[in-house]
Design an enzyme around this catalytic site. Structure first.
Site, PDB file in Angstrom:
ATOM      1  N   CYS A 160      -1.912   5.356   3.580  1.00 52.27           N
ATOM      2  CA  CYS A 160      -3.082   4.492   3.739  1.00 52.27           C
ATOM      3  C   CYS A 160      -3.639   4.631   5.147  1.00 52.27           C
ATOM      4  CB  CYS A 160      -2.702   3.048   3.472  1.00 52.27           C
ATOM      5  SG  CYS A 160      -4.067   1.915   3.754  1.00 52.27           S
TER       6      CYS A 160
ATOM      7  N   CYS B  26       0.825  -1.192   0.000  1.00 52.70           N
ATOM      8  CA  CYS B  26       0.000   0.000   0.000  1.00 52.70           C
ATOM      9  C   CYS B  26       0.863   1.248   0.000  1.00 52.70           C
ATOM     10  CB  CYS B  26      -0.939  -0.021   1.203  1.00 52.70           C
ATOM     11  SG  CYS B  26      -2.464   0.849   0.859  1.00 52.70           S
TER      12      CYS B  26
HETATM   13 ZN   LIG Z   1      -4.124   0.514   2.122  1.00 51.41          ZN
END
Ligand SMILES: [Zn+2]
Length: 108
Positions: free
Chosen positions: A49, A45
């Site tokens: 995030c 990610c």
């Molecule tokens: Zn994420």
């Protein structure tokens, strides 16, 4: 095998990495500069995030998405598209980013 093997050396290496501070701070300015992945979930990610931070010993950093994907990690679409319109986002953003979920619910 230990169920939840703690690895202090890996954790320390992650914590010393300046990128980890960006992840903890969810720094939007770090987006695009690197990505991070969590071994236990197989997901990578962006730094900002909204997922809660994973355990540092399970975290790896990648300079590009390609690098993360070549390492075998998959992205989480709703996390990668911060500017989704509400209509488009409704179906997927309800699912929390799984990047750090499974360490809370460790599979048997
Ligand atoms: Zn994420």
């Amino acid at each position: 095998m230990k169920k939840s093997a703690r690895n202090p050396e890996l954790a320390t290496a992650t914590e010393r990495n300046p990128r980890w501070a960006s992840v903890l701070a969810r720094d939007p300015g770090a987006d695009g500069k690197f990505y991070y992945s969590v071994r236990t979930t197989g997901v990578y990610c962006r730094p900002s995030c909204a997922a809660r931070p994973a355990r540092p010993e399970n975290v790896q950093f990648h300079t590009t998405r390609e690098e993360a994907e070549q390492a075998g990690f998959r992205r989480w679409p709703s996390s990668m598209q911060p500017r989704l319109r509400k209509s488009a986002a409704s179906s997927i953003t309800r699912k929390p980013c799984p990047i750090s979920i499974s360490w809370r619910r460790t599979p048997a």
